[in-house]
Design a protein around this motif. Structure first.
Motif, mmCIF file in Angstrom:
data_model
loop_
_atom_site.group_PDB
_atom_site.id
_atom_site.type_symbol
_atom_site.label_atom_id
_atom_site.label_comp_id
_atom_site.label_asym_id
_atom_site.label_seq_id
_atom_site.Cartn_x
_atom_site.Cartn_y
_atom_site.Cartn_z
ATOM 1 N N LEU A 34 0.825 -1.216 0.000
ATOM 2 C CA LEU A 34 0.000 0.000 0.000
ATOM 3 C C LEU A 34 0.857 1.261 0.000
ATOM 4 C CD1 LEU A 34 -2.747 -1.057 2.597
ATOM 5 C CD2 LEU A 34 -2.897 -1.103 0.098
ATOM 6 N N PHE A 35 2.095 1.144 -0.458
ATOM 7 C CA PHE A 35 3.043 2.259 -0.383
ATOM 8 C C PHE A 35 2.475 3.533 -1.000
ATOM 9 C CE2 PHE A 35 6.679 4.850 -1.220
ATOM 10 C CZ PHE A 35 7.662 4.477 -0.324
ATOM 11 N N ASN A 36 2.071 3.451 -2.267
ATOM 12 C CA ASN A 36 1.553 4.636 -2.949
ATOM 13 C C ASN A 36 0.207 5.086 -2.391
ATOM 14 O OD1 ASN A 36 3.774 4.805 -4.630
ATOM 15 N ND2 ASN A 36 2.831 3.599 -6.283
ATOM 16 N N VAL A 37 -0.603 4.122 -1.947
ATOM 17 C CA VAL A 37 -1.898 4.455 -1.341
ATOM 18 C C VAL A 37 -1.691 5.281 -0.072
ATOM 19 C CG1 VAL A 37 -3.916 3.488 -0.161
ATOM 20 C CG2 VAL A 37 -3.095 2.450 -2.284
ATOM 21 N N LEU A 38 -0.773 4.847 0.784
ATOM 22 C CA LEU A 38 -0.517 5.559 2.035
ATOM 23 C C LEU A 38 0.081 6.934 1.774
ATOM 24 C CD1 LEU A 38 0.969 2.613 4.145
ATOM 25 C CD2 LEU A 38 -1.283 3.667 4.409
ATOM 26 N N ALA A 39 1.021 7.015 0.836
ATOM 27 C CA ALA A 39 1.638 8.308 0.531
ATOM 28 C C ALA A 39 0.588 9.313 0.052
ATOM 29 C CB ALA A 39 2.726 8.128 -0.529
ATOM 30 N N SER A 40 -0.350 8.837 -0.759
ATOM 31 C CA SER A 40 -1.395 9.715 -1.271
ATOM 32 C C SER A 40 -2.418 10.081 -0.196
ATOM 33 C CB SER A 40 -2.090 9.037 -2.454
ATOM 34 O OG SER A 40 -3.165 9.820 -2.926
ATOM 35 N N ASN A 164 -11.794 0.138 0.309
ATOM 36 C CA ASN A 164 -10.546 0.893 0.209
ATOM 37 C C ASN A 164 -10.128 1.537 1.532
ATOM 38 O OD1 ASN A 164 -10.511 0.182 -2.468
ATOM 39 N ND2 ASN A 164 -11.051 2.211 -3.249
ATOM 40 N N SER A 165 -10.333 0.788 2.608
ATOM 41 C CA SER A 165 -9.924 1.259 3.937
ATOM 42 C C SER A 165 -8.563 0.664 4.281
ATOM 43 C CB SER A 165 -10.944 0.831 5.001
ATOM 44 O OG SER A 165 -10.447 1.116 6.302
ATOM 45 N N TRP A 166 -7.521 1.494 4.260
ATOM 46 C CA TRP A 166 -6.190 0.969 4.566
ATOM 47 C C TRP A 166 -6.017 0.716 6.060
ATOM 48 C CZ3 TRP A 166 -3.309 3.769 7.919
ATOM 49 C CH2 TRP A 166 -3.492 5.151 8.001
ATOM 50 N N THR A 167 -6.813 1.384 6.891
ATOM 51 C CA THR A 167 -6.715 1.122 8.334
ATOM 52 C C THR A 167 -7.153 -0.309 8.657
ATOM 53 O OG1 THR A 167 -8.921 2.062 8.687
ATOM 54 C CG2 THR A 167 -7.045 3.533 8.971
ATOM 55 N N ILE A 168 -8.235 -0.756 8.026
ATOM 56 C CA ILE A 168 -8.692 -2.136 8.233
ATOM 57 C C ILE A 168 -7.695 -3.116 7.627
ATOM 58 C CG2 ILE A 168 -10.489 -3.822 7.681
ATOM 59 C CD1 ILE A 168 -12.540 -1.594 7.840
ATOM 60 N N ALA A 169 -7.180 -2.793 6.432
ATOM 61 C CA ALA A 169 -6.225 -3.676 5.755
ATOM 62 C C ALA A 169 -4.987 -3.929 6.615
ATOM 63 C CB ALA A 169 -5.819 -3.074 4.411
ATOM 64 N N LEU A 170 -4.525 -2.903 7.321
ATOM 65 C CA LEU A 170 -3.362 -3.063 8.191
ATOM 66 C C LEU A 170 -3.738 -3.643 9.559
ATOM 67 C CD1 LEU A 170 -1.410 0.263 7.467
ATOM 68 C CD2 LEU A 170 -1.077 -1.988 6.440
ATOM 69 N N LEU A 246 -1.813 -1.561 -9.568
ATOM 70 C CA LEU A 246 -1.614 -1.950 -8.175
ATOM 71 C C LEU A 246 -1.875 -3.429 -7.988
ATOM 72 C CD1 LEU A 246 -1.144 -1.356 -5.159
ATOM 73 C CD2 LEU A 246 -3.560 -0.667 -5.007
ATOM 74 N N GLU A 247 -2.939 -3.938 -8.624
ATOM 75 C CA GLU A 247 -3.298 -5.344 -8.476
ATOM 76 C C GLU A 247 -2.226 -6.251 -9.092
ATOM 77 O OE1 GLU A 247 -5.282 -2.960 -9.508
ATOM 78 O OE2 GLU A 247 -6.679 -2.865 -7.807
ATOM 79 N N SER A 248 -1.741 -5.893 -10.283
ATOM 80 C CA SER A 248 -0.716 -6.693 -10.948
ATOM 81 C C SER A 248 0.593 -6.683 -10.166
ATOM 82 C CB SER A 248 -0.481 -6.161 -12.363
ATOM 83 O OG SER A 248 0.567 -6.870 -13.006
ATOM 84 N N ALA A 249 0.983 -5.505 -9.679
ATOM 85 C CA ALA A 249 2.218 -5.409 -8.893
ATOM 86 C C ALA A 249 2.099 -6.196 -7.605
ATOM 87 C CB ALA A 249 2.514 -3.941 -8.593
ATOM 88 N N SER A 250 0.921 -6.148 -6.986
ATOM 89 C CA SER A 250 0.695 -6.909 -5.751
ATOM 90 C C SER A 250 0.760 -8.406 -6.009
ATOM 91 C CB SER A 250 -0.665 -6.529 -5.162
ATOM 92 O OG SER A 250 -0.956 -7.299 -4.019
ATOM 93 N N THR A 251 0.244 -8.830 -7.165
ATOM 94 C CA THR A 251 0.299 -10.246 -7.525
ATOM 95 C C THR A 251 1.742 -10.712 -7.687
ATOM 96 O OG1 THR A 251 -1.842 -10.132 -8.649
ATOM 97 C CG2 THR A 251 -0.402 -11.973 -9.227
ATOM 98 N N MET A 252 2.566 -9.885 -8.320
ATOM 99 C CA MET A 252 3.972 -10.247 -8.510
ATOM 100 C C MET A 252 4.715 -10.280 -7.177
ATOM 101 S SD MET A 252 4.855 -8.194 -12.042
ATOM 102 C CE MET A 252 6.426 -9.003 -12.318
ATOM 103 N N LEU A 253 4.392 -9.338 -6.286
ATOM 104 C CA LEU A 253 4.987 -9.349 -4.944
ATOM 105 C C LEU A 253 4.584 -10.611 -4.201
ATOM 106 C CD1 LEU A 253 6.535 -7.930 -2.623
ATOM 107 C CD2 LEU A 253 4.378 -6.789 -2.028
#
Length: 390
Positions: A34-40, A164-170, A246-253
């Motif tokens: 969520l790097f870019n999501v958090l920065a934004s 799209n809640s990053w607080t719940i995701a973390l 984001l989804e594709s990059a997350s899949t590769m990670l």
């Protein structure tokens, strides 16, 4: 019957170690997807988000020396329970507020707990499984790999599943921590003698801080840990910079983490048959140079090959880093003190690199220096094999 009960008891201990190991990375590695999501969302710089990785990693180093006194004071079971509760609180607090300051505080708490858990479990494994510690370390490192894989695979999925809640995701990673603490409490009998309470022995224990070899092992551990946390934090934005979603990059990670997870278990098993640590480091180092070069210079389907190779490299370098101080330890005291020193200095060293990458990106607006740093780390890891020659 006695033999059977003892076997079941040992299995429960190993399962407990595995569950604790599952929680050694998600509080840190869940940030990367969520790097870019958090920065934004938080309106902060790339360097500021990088600190969320560097702070806990630095804490892992700063507080690792507390493992010995805490274990002497409380014993293994109570120490791990206390530290597990800290992880529960650190993850749970992330539910409540979209705050960069709160993320910094909880990252600090997670780093503190993970820092002390590592040396205590290393020493406990060395004592509890003296003839099979390589295999159990493999299970322990496998658990760490599984935790990293789960955080890579599920954090973005949680983010989308909960509007799209990053607080719940973390924050959802608190569940994993609660399960580990509860199982640990149930599986390790209270009446079982605690390792760490009987440290007064007649055996002489060498001071690792005065050993050249211990410092080289520390350097190796710091370089490979720098590599791990940097790629876990930056792979997703690197791939997005190359045009991936984001989804594709997350899949590769996730795929990289799965390869790493499998290797965390497989490499120690192979090392029981082919135990030459230096040969393993050289081979993995060469694969790493190829993998990071492909990641830098290619695009499209070749990126999948790069990610696969990097996963293989990470899968082997970490368990070797855990085994090297245990290989040198001549008794239980040394197992704890050498592991504590290596993890302490190594993690503090590795906290620098994610920040360097963030600063470099903020200044230049591109990732050229990111790839250069990765390749320098690989060359440095290979170079430690020459320093470790007797």
């Amino acid at each position: 019957m006695v033999k059977k009960q003892w076997t079941v008891s040992l299995i429960l201990v190993v399962v407990s170690i595995f569950l604790i190991a599952l929680n050694m990375r998600p509080a840190v590695t869940a940030i990367g997807p969520l790097f870019n999501v958090l920065a934004s969302a938080l309106h902060v710089s790339n360097t500021s988000i990088s600190l969320l990785t560097s702070i806990p990693v630095f804490c892992m180093g700063l507080f690792a020396p507390l493992a010995v006194p805490l274990q002497r004071k409380l014993g293994t079971k109570s120490s791990i329970t206390l530290l597990g509760v800290i992880l529960v609180v650190a993850n749970g607090l992330r539910f409540f507020k979209e705050s960069y300051q709160l993320l910094v505080i909880t990252s600090f708490m997670a780093g503190l707990a993970i820092a002390i858990i590592g040396p205590i479990l290393n020493a406990y494994i060395k004592k509890k499984f003296p003839q099979r510690f390589t295999a159990v370390i493999g299970i322990y490192s496998f658990g760490i790999g599984v935790g990293a894989t789960l955080s890579a695979a599920l954090t973005v999925a949680f983010y989308h599943a909960f509007a799209n809640s990053w607080t719940i995701a973390l924050g959802l990673w608190v569940i994993l921590a609660i399960v580990a603490v509860v199982f640990w409490l149930l599986a390790i009998p209270t009446e079982q003698p605690e390792f760490g309470q009987n440290l007064e022995t007649s055996e002489q224990s060498r001071n690792p801080w005065t050993s050249r070899r211990a410092w080289v092992i520390l350097l190796y551990f710091g370089l490979q840990t720098s590599l791990f946390f940097s790629i876990m934090s930056w792979l997703t934005p690197l791939l997005q910079d190359k045009g991936s979603t984001l989804e594709s990059a997350s899949t590769m990670l996730t795929c990289m983490s799965i390869v790493q997870m499998i290797g965390n278990m497989a490499v120690p098993v192979f090392m029981e048959k082919w135990p030459n640590r230096m040969a393993w480091i050289r081979a993995l180092g060469l694969v790493g140079v190829i993998g990071f070069t492909l990641l830098w210079l290619t695009s499209g389907t070749l990126l999948w090959l790069a990610v696969l190779l990097i996963g293989i490299v990470l899968s082997g370098l970490f368990p070797i880093g855990l085994l090297l101080p245990l290989d040198e330890a001549q008794n239980d005291q040394e197992a704890n003190s050498w592991s504590s020193m290596v993890l302490s200095g190594g993690f503090m060293l590795s906290a620098i690199i994610p920040i360097m990458i963030g600063v470099g990106y903020d200044i230049t607006g591109n990732h050229m220096w990111t790839y250069v740093i990765f390749l320098v780390l690989m060359v440095g890891i290979i170079a430690t094999t020459e320093l470790l020659k007797k």
